[in-house]
Design a protein around this motif. Structure first.
Motif, PDB file in Angstrom:
ATOM      1  N   MET A   1       0.842  -1.223   0.000  1.00  0.00           N
ATOM      2  CA  MET A   1       0.000   0.000   0.000  1.00  0.00           C
ATOM      3  C   MET A   1       0.868   1.261   0.000  1.00  0.00           C
ATOM      4  O   MET A   1       0.734   2.149  -0.815  1.00  0.00           O
ATOM      5  CB  MET A   1      -0.883   0.007   1.260  1.00  0.00           C
ATOM      6  N   LEU A   2       1.799   1.302   0.968  1.00  0.00           N
ATOM      7  CA  LEU A   2       2.597   2.514   1.133  1.00  0.00           C
ATOM      8  C   LEU A   2       3.891   2.479   0.328  1.00  0.00           C
ATOM      9  O   LEU A   2       4.670   3.421   0.380  1.00  0.00           O
ATOM     10  CB  LEU A   2       2.930   2.703   2.621  1.00  0.00           C
ATOM     11  N   ARG A   3       4.096   1.389  -0.413  1.00  0.00           N
ATOM     12  CA  ARG A   3       5.391   1.187  -1.056  1.00  0.00           C
ATOM     13  C   ARG A   3       5.858   2.368  -1.928  1.00  0.00           C
ATOM     14  O   ARG A   3       6.985   2.822  -1.775  1.00  0.00           O
ATOM     15  CB  ARG A   3       5.322  -0.107  -1.866  1.00  0.00           C
ATOM     16  N   PRO A   4       4.997   2.897  -2.819  1.00  0.00           N
ATOM     17  CA  PRO A   4       5.485   4.013  -3.646  1.00  0.00           C
ATOM     18  C   PRO A   4       5.871   5.231  -2.810  1.00  0.00           C
ATOM     19  O   PRO A   4       6.838   5.920  -3.121  1.00  0.00           O
ATOM     20  CB  PRO A   4       4.287   4.349  -4.537  1.00  0.00           C
ATOM     21  N   TYR A   5       5.096   5.465  -1.732  1.00  0.00           N
ATOM     22  CA  TYR A   5       5.330   6.680  -0.940  1.00  0.00           C
ATOM     23  C   TYR A   5       6.612   6.549  -0.133  1.00  0.00           C
ATOM     24  O   TYR A   5       7.394   7.494  -0.037  1.00  0.00           O
ATOM     25  CB  TYR A   5       4.113   6.947  -0.040  1.00  0.00           C
ATOM     26  N   LEU A   6       6.832   5.344   0.433  1.00  0.00           N
ATOM     27  CA  LEU A   6       8.065   5.126   1.194  1.00  0.00           C
ATOM     28  C   LEU A   6       9.276   5.188   0.261  1.00  0.00           C
ATOM     29  O   LEU A   6      10.324   5.702   0.623  1.00  0.00           O
ATOM     30  CB  LEU A   6       8.007   3.779   1.915  1.00  0.00           C
ATOM     31  N   ALA A   7       9.099   4.679  -0.965  1.00  0.00           N
ATOM     32  CA  ALA A   7      10.213   4.675  -1.914  1.00  0.00           C
ATOM     33  C   ALA A   7      10.618   6.101  -2.267  1.00  0.00           C
ATOM     34  O   ALA A   7      11.802   6.442  -2.290  1.00  0.00           O
ATOM     35  CB  ALA A   7       9.820   3.911  -3.173  1.00  0.00           C
ATOM     36  N   VAL A   8       9.636   6.944  -2.506  1.00  0.00           N
ATOM     37  CA  VAL A   8       9.968   8.313  -2.911  1.00  0.00           C
ATOM     38  C   VAL A   8      10.479   9.097  -1.706  1.00  0.00           C
ATOM     39  O   VAL A   8      11.363   9.944  -1.819  1.00  0.00           O
ATOM     40  CB  VAL A   8       8.767   9.007  -3.595  1.00  0.00           C
ATOM     41  N   LEU A   9       9.961   8.759  -0.524  1.00  0.00           N
ATOM     42  CA  LEU A   9      10.435   9.402   0.700  1.00  0.00           C
ATOM     43  C   LEU A   9      11.931   9.128   0.883  1.00  0.00           C
ATOM     44  O   LEU A   9      12.726  10.035   1.107  1.00  0.00           O
ATOM     45  CB  LEU A   9       9.644   8.864   1.898  1.00  0.00           C
ATOM     46  N   SER A  10      12.294   7.863   0.719  1.00  0.00           N
ATOM     47  CA  SER A  10      13.686   7.513   0.959  1.00  0.00           C
ATOM     48  C   SER A  10      14.593   8.058  -0.147  1.00  0.00           C
ATOM     49  O   SER A  10      15.684   8.555   0.118  1.00  0.00           O
ATOM     50  CB  SER A  10      13.797   5.997   1.146  1.00  0.00           C
ATOM     51  N   ALA A  11      14.129   8.014  -1.402  1.00  0.00           N
ATOM     52  CA  ALA A  11      14.945   8.527  -2.504  1.00  0.00           C
ATOM     53  C   ALA A  11      15.194  10.025  -2.338  1.00  0.00           C
ATOM     54  O   ALA A  11      16.314  10.512  -2.492  1.00  0.00           O
ATOM     55  CB  ALA A  11      14.262   8.254  -3.836  1.00  0.00           C
ATOM     56  N   ARG A  12      14.144  10.742  -2.004  1.00  0.00           N
ATOM     57  CA  ARG A  12      14.281  12.197  -1.877  1.00  0.00           C
ATOM     58  C   ARG A  12      15.157  12.549  -0.677  1.00  0.00           C
ATOM     59  O   ARG A  12      15.987  13.455  -0.740  1.00  0.00           O
ATOM     60  CB  ARG A  12      12.888  12.817  -1.713  1.00  0.00           C
ATOM     61  N   PHE A  13      14.976  11.800   0.418  1.00  0.00           N
ATOM     62  CA  PHE A  13      15.759  12.064   1.623  1.00  0.00           C
ATOM     63  C   PHE A  13      17.250  11.940   1.310  1.00  0.00           C
ATOM     64  O   PHE A  13      18.046  12.816   1.624  1.00  0.00           O
ATOM     65  CB  PHE A  13      15.346  11.091   2.728  1.00  0.00           C
ATOM     66  N   GLN A  14      17.589  10.844   0.632  1.00  0.00           N
ATOM     67  CA  GLN A  14      19.008  10.622   0.321  1.00  0.00           C
ATOM     68  C   GLN A  14      19.550  11.674  -0.631  1.00  0.00           C
ATOM     69  O   GLN A  14      20.687  12.111  -0.512  1.00  0.00           O
ATOM     70  CB  GLN A  14      19.177   9.239  -0.308  1.00  0.00           C
ATOM     71  N   LEU A  15      18.698  12.072  -1.569  1.00  0.00           N
ATOM     72  CA  LEU A  15      19.129  13.054  -2.564  1.00  0.00           C
ATOM     73  C   LEU A  15      19.407  14.404  -1.908  1.00  0.00           C
ATOM     74  O   LEU A  15      20.444  15.027  -2.148  1.00  0.00           O
ATOM     75  CB  LEU A  15      18.017  13.190  -3.614  1.00  0.00           C
ATOM     76  N   VAL A  16      18.480  14.851  -1.057  1.00  0.00           N
ATOM     77  CA  VAL A  16      18.634  16.169  -0.425  1.00  0.00           C
ATOM     78  C   VAL A  16      19.791  16.148   0.573  1.00  0.00           C
ATOM     79  O   VAL A  16      20.510  17.126   0.722  1.00  0.00           O
ATOM     80  CB  VAL A  16      17.324  16.615   0.252  1.00  0.00           C
ATOM     81  N   LEU A  17      19.988  14.987   1.199  1.00  0.00           N
ATOM     82  CA  LEU A  17      21.058  14.852   2.180  1.00  0.00           C
ATOM     83  C   LEU A  17      22.438  15.059   1.549  1.00  0.00           C
ATOM     84  O   LEU A  17      23.401  15.379   2.220  1.00  0.00           O
ATOM     85  CB  LEU A  17      20.977  13.455   2.814  1.00  0.00           C
ATOM     86  N   GLN A  18      22.502  14.850   0.229  1.00  0.00           N
ATOM     87  CA  GLN A  18      23.790  15.016  -0.450  1.00  0.00           C
ATOM     88  C   GLN A  18      24.231  16.473  -0.542  1.00  0.00           C
ATOM     89  O   GLN A  18      25.385  16.741  -0.832  1.00  0.00           O
ATOM     90  CB  GLN A  18      23.705  14.463  -1.876  1.00  0.00           C
ATOM     91  N   TYR A  19      23.305  17.391  -0.323  1.00  0.00           N
ATOM     92  CA  TYR A  19      23.676  18.795  -0.485  1.00  0.00           C
ATOM     93  C   TYR A  19      24.398  19.271   0.764  1.00  0.00           C
ATOM     94  O   TYR A  19      23.873  20.033   1.558  1.00  0.00           O
ATOM     95  CB  TYR A  19      22.441  19.652  -0.764  1.00  0.00           C
ATOM     96  N   ARG A  20      25.652  18.821   0.916  1.00  0.00           N
ATOM     97  CA  ARG A  20      26.396  19.122   2.130  1.00  0.00           C
ATOM     98  C   ARG A  20      26.734  20.597   2.222  1.00  0.00           C
ATOM     99  O   ARG A  20      26.696  21.191   3.283  1.00  0.00           O
ATOM    100  CB  ARG A  20      27.673  18.297   2.170  1.00  0.00           C
TER     101      ARG A  20
END
Lengths: 271, 330
Positions: A1-20
């Motif tokens: 059910m939540l799979r797409p939302y968790l996937a995008v949550l984690s992808a975006r989190f990792q992406l934004v985290l790269q902006y050191r």
């Protein structure tokens, strides 16, 4: 059910985290502002006869405000604003996901990924380094007990959930008006003042304070920080967190209706 | 069996009209005036499973509007439309899970993510079973030769590489229907050939129904067996490509190369279309003179080196067709 939302949550989190670089620059700015505000309060308390909060609490509130500044929904998700401008927002409709949930997951990831490094650095600086170098009087004081820490964590989590509902509402305004300027122009001043980020809500005139603490922006800054300081404890804290969650629900439902109505009207031009 | 059924589809856009000049802008503040633009004025067609249909028309004809309605992005003003038994805009989430869409001018992959991460994200978005996803992904990667690209962020890819990745991305959830909106726009010749080959393979070997819009008539010629031509919001033609070509331009062509400079040829029913040095392109009416007779007549009187029967360029056919229907861009 939540799979797409968790996937995008984690992808975006990792992406934004790269902006050191962005995180470090933000941290530096927030240290500067935090220091300025602490000095101003210091001068204010030297001459004040009756202050609504103790100096130590005000200083802690100030440092926390710098650590969690990114809870303020002062602009719409730039990714969404960009998609609206380029028309790529059309692709959003091609995904088999609920439009609100989709934007919400991304907003939550975006907020969390900007807060995590800044809050970490700010805690180390204000709660560990400052006392070690003898600046403890102007540093961040830790909560009184474990219960306060646990309640604070719950309140911070609720603040993150609440903040993301506001970002989605801003996204909706951007999608409806086809530009992010209008939404961003009114979001910043309102959220900075009403959340307690500019000055703690306790410093507003007495008559207004109870009402200010009921409105949703208080849940972003004022509520969790008063839990930290122990001004809200036990059932009072639980009630305040309940209010944060109630606003999350209300703004979430409002946002979901608004997203559906705007997205069904959105006309993808050209191409 | 028809996979896509469209009946009497209409779409009107309301656009704000601004009078020119400063005064017009000020008046527009007080009272905004609207103008209705009819993008689709009753469009009907049906597409069967496994077909590859070229959807063509001048800019502003209503191609993209039709594709957007069929893919569930846009709600029409009137008419009916069903894809695999679903109404796209009403059952959006179920509908879009079953189709693949590529807009040549936009990207669906995340700009900052490596291609493979973007694919993995799509796997979760479409809730594809992981084992099945790995199989499909590996097949597509092999078919489109994406192996060396997978680790690169999308922003570092060339347009041709990106388009191959985009088409693969649109196929990861194994849709039975693929919409391609100008998939070759801006590509160089080898990249165009690669994309055409891919689309052809997907259609032939996997039975994917493809609806292709393009301005590149070579795409149509290479891929489509059937064309639907739209102009000013109505269907102007819907027939097999060969029938369409023959209907618009009955004449046939030969290209002849001569030993010396190309001569003037005067044979009834034959007209010169182009000349270049020793080469001559002639148009003839097959009802008046048959191809073998024409070739024999030329060979008898002139120093002929080579001769080829050719089809008129599809660009020319389309341009002629738009002219006939006054369908050029408004």
């Amino acid at each position: 059910m939540l799979r797409p939302y968790l996937a995008v949550l984690s992808a975006r989190f990792q992406l934004v985290l790269q902006y050191r670089a962005a995180a470090l620059a933000g941290f530096a700015t927030q240290c500067w502002w935090g220091g300025m505000k602490v000095l101003i309060y210091s001068a204010f308390y030297a001459g004040a006869r009756a202050a609504p909060m103790s100096f130590a609490h005000t200083v802690s509130y100030t440092w926390l405000g710098q650590a969690f500044l990114m809870f303020l929904p002062w602009y719409a998700d730039p990714e969404v604003a960009d998609m609206v401008r380029t028309g790529a927002v059309a692709y959003e409709r091609l995904r088999p996901v609920d439009a609100w949930g989709w934007w919400y997951a991304r907003a939550l990831a975006w907020t969390a990924a900007r807060i995590a490094p800044r809050a970490g650095l700010m805690f180390v600086t204000a709660a560990v380094i400052m006392p070690l170098v003898g600046l403890g009087r102007w540093g961040l004081r830790l909560p009184a007990d474990g219960a306060a820490v646990a309640l604070f964590c719950a309140a911070i989590l609720a603040a993150a959930l609440l903040s993301a509902t506001m970002t989605v509402l801003l996204n909706v305004v951007v999608a409806a008006s086809l530009t992010d300027r209008g939404a961003n122009a009114f979001a910043a001043p309102i959220s900075i003042v009403l959340s307690g980020s500019l000055v703690p809500l306790a410093f507003f005139p007495h008559a207004f304070v109870p009402f200010l603490r009921l409105q949703p922006f208080a849940g972003l800054i004022d509520t969790p920080f008063r839990v930290w300081n122990g001004e809200l404890a036990g059932l009072n804290a639980v009630g305040a967190i309940g209010l944060q969650l109630a606003w999350t629900l209300v703004l979430g439902i409002l946002g979901r209706c608004a997203v559906e109505s705007v997205m069904s009207r959105v006309q993808v031009q050209g191409g | 069996m028809a996979q896509v059924v469209v009946e009497g589809l209409r779409k009107t856009y309301r656009v704000a009209v601004r009078e020119p000049g400063a005064w017009g802008a000020i008046r527009g503040l007080a009272r905004r005036r609207w103008r209705e633009i009819e993008a689709l004025a009753g469009v009907s067609f049906a597409i069967g499973t496994g077909e590859l249909v070229g959807f063509i028309g001048p800019n502003g004809a209503g191609k993209s509007t039709t594709i957007k309605i069929l893919s569930g992005i846009l709600r029409p003003s009137g008419g009916a439309c069903e894809v695999d038994g679903l109404v796209p805009w009403r059952d959006r989430i179920r509908h879009v899970a079953r189709i693949g869409v590529v807009f040549g001018q936009r990207t669906q992959l995340w700009w900052d993510l490596p291609v493979i991460d973007g694919f993995d994200l799509l796997r979760d978005i479409y809730r594809v079973d992981p084992a099945r996803y790995r199989r499909t992904r590996d097949e597509l990667v092999g078919l489109m030769r994406l192996g060396p690209l997978l680790d690169q962020p999308v922003r570092q890819l060339s347009l041709g590489q990106r388009m191959r990745c985009e088409i693969a991305a649109a196929m990861l959830h194994e849709p039975r229907l693929l919409f391609l909106d100008e998939p070759t726009i801006g590509l160089d010749a080898p990249a165009k050939l690669a994309v055409r080959e891919l689309v052809g393979t997907l259609n032939r070997e996997r039975g994917v129904t493809v609806v292709l819009t393009t301005h590149d008539m070579q795409d149509i010629e290479a891929l489509a067996r059937r064309v639907i031509v739209i102009g000013k919001g109505v269907i102007l033609a819907d027939e097999p490509l060969d029938a369409f070509r023959a209907g618009v331009l009955a004449e046939r062509r030969v290209v002849a190369d001569f030993a010396g400079e190309a001569p003037r040829i005067a044979i009834p029913g034959v007209e010169e279309r182009a000349r270049e040095g020793r080469s001559l392109e002639l148009a003839f009416d097959p009802a008046r003179i048959a191809a073998p007779a024409l070739i024999a007549a030329i060979a008898a009187d002139y120093p002929l080196e080579d001769i080829r029967v050719v089809q008129p360029q599809i660009e020319e056919v389309i341009a002629r067709f738009y002219d006939l229907h006054g369908a050029g861009e408004a």
